[in-house]
Design an enzyme around this catalytic site. Structure first.
Site, PDB file in Angstrom:
ATOM      1  N   GLU A 118      63.990 -32.466  41.729  1.00 30.23           N
ATOM      2  CA  GLU A 118      64.431 -33.851  41.875  1.00 30.23           C
ATOM      3  C   GLU A 118      65.823 -33.812  42.508  1.00 30.23           C
ATOM      4  O   GLU A 118      66.674 -33.055  42.052  1.00 30.23           O
ATOM      5  CB  GLU A 118      64.484 -34.507  40.499  1.00 30.23           C
ATOM      6  CG  GLU A 118      64.896 -35.963  40.492  1.00 30.23           C
ATOM      7  CD  GLU A 118      65.001 -36.498  39.071  1.00 30.23           C
ATOM      8  OE1 GLU A 118      64.691 -37.676  38.872  1.00 30.23           O
ATOM      9  OE2 GLU A 118      65.402 -35.734  38.164  1.00 30.23           O
ATOM     10  N   GLU A 209      69.805 -47.866  41.047  1.00 31.67           N
ATOM     11  CA  GLU A 209      69.386 -47.661  39.663  1.00 31.67           C
ATOM     12  C   GLU A 209      70.353 -48.308  38.695  1.00 31.67           C
ATOM     13  O   GLU A 209      71.551 -48.380  38.956  1.00 31.67           O
ATOM     14  CB  GLU A 209      69.292 -46.172  39.353  1.00 31.67           C
ATOM     15  CG  GLU A 209      68.912 -45.935  37.905  1.00 31.67           C
ATOM     16  CD  GLU A 209      68.410 -44.535  37.647  1.00 31.67           C
ATOM     17  OE1 GLU A 209      67.992 -44.268  36.519  1.00 31.67           O
ATOM     18  OE2 GLU A 209      68.448 -43.719  38.574  1.00 31.67           O
TER      19      GLU A 209
END
EC number: 3.2.1.8
Length: 291
Positions: A118, A209
């Site tokens: 990631e 986010e």
């Protein structure tokens, strides 16, 4: 996204291992579309991914072309954005507005498989640096700023392959910005020189986010030429969501921190009290927040 990291234990606990539905065959949406629940797909020529753990009040909207907008508030974690599937060593151009209040970040975000990785190229964030507590492996000077390079590790965390353990690679921009060009080939090369190996690319988006915070953003994503690197890919069978193990901080402001603001943690030099009606709660050793 699985969006900040093992770095941030608070989010690992708060964000559940919910996976958003995989991209549906033929899911090509050519009109403005708003989501309040997790979804992935293709919209007006761009791949999109939106994930929420169900806690925050968040409205994510796909707009024309590479543009999306989002507003959020409340307790919980979410992440969303537009980009490509598969990812690549491309130059990404983006513009927009980004107005977080508390824990949040703006980043190029993606995954690779074999190895499962990631990754984040963080362009902007709230008042908590997502690299806090991580070991710095080096730096790169590109696109008008220094980016510091880090690696972190998540164990038994949600991923595009289900619950797995995997590395996270980070480039964190020193001079924060909203808008510009991001040379992903330069970042991939810098990570490789630091001994960080990428696999076959899955999706890659310009993501916003939020984690136990509030705010709004409108981002317009574009693409440029593709450089070297592994352009292989595949469609993720599910989006683990932006579970940012990351706990970006809140805005202290005033004598006491406001709701969602940071109020403690190792190395914190700001207020340790909270505004009336909120309580300072420890999320991990690096971060406490007014909730």
């Amino acid at each position: 996204m699985v969006a900040f990291s093992s770095l941030f234990l608070g989010a690992s606990i708060a964000a559940t291992a919910l996976a958003a539905p995989g991209e549906l065959p033929g899911m090509h949406l050519n009109k403005r579309q708003t989501y309040t629940q997790s979804a992935t797909g293709t919209h007006d020529g761009y791949y999109f991914s939106f994930w929420t753990d169900g806690g925050p009040n968040v409205r994510y909207t796909n707009e024309a072309g590479g543009q999306y907008s989002v507003t959020w508030s409340g307790n919980g974690n979410w992440v969303g954005g537009k980009g490509w599937n598969p990812g690549a060593a491309r130059t990404i151009n983006y513009t927009g507005t980004y107005q977080p209040n508390g824990n949040s970040y703006l980043a190029v975000y993606g995954w690779t498989r074999n190895p499962l990785v990631e990754y984040y190229v963080v362009e902007n964030f709230g008042t908590y640096d997502p690299s806090t507590g991580a070991q710095r492996l080096g730096s790169i000077n590109v696109d008008g700023s220094t980016y510091n390079v880090y690696r972190t590790r998540r164990t038994n965390a949600p991923s595009i392959e289900g619950t797995r353990s995997f590395d996270q690679y980070w480039s964190v921009r020193v001079n924060k910005r909203v808008g510009g060009s991001v040379d992903m080939n330069a970042h991939f090369n810098a990570w490789r020189q630091a001994g960080l190996t990428l696999g076959t690319h899955d999706y890659q988006i310009v993501a916003t986010e939020g984690y136990f915070s509030s705010g709004s953003a409108r981002i317009n994503v574009g693409g440029g030429s593709t450089g070297g690197g592994n352009n292989g890919g595949g469609n993720n069978g599910g989006n683990p969501g932006g579970n940012p193990g990351g706990n970006p901080g809140g805005n202290p402001g005033g004598n006491c921190s406001p709701r969602w603001g940071q109020c403690g943690g190792q190395g914190w030099n700001g207020p340790t009290c909270c505004e009336s009606g909120t309580t300072c709660r420890q999320q991990n050793q690096w971060y406490s927040q007014c909730l």
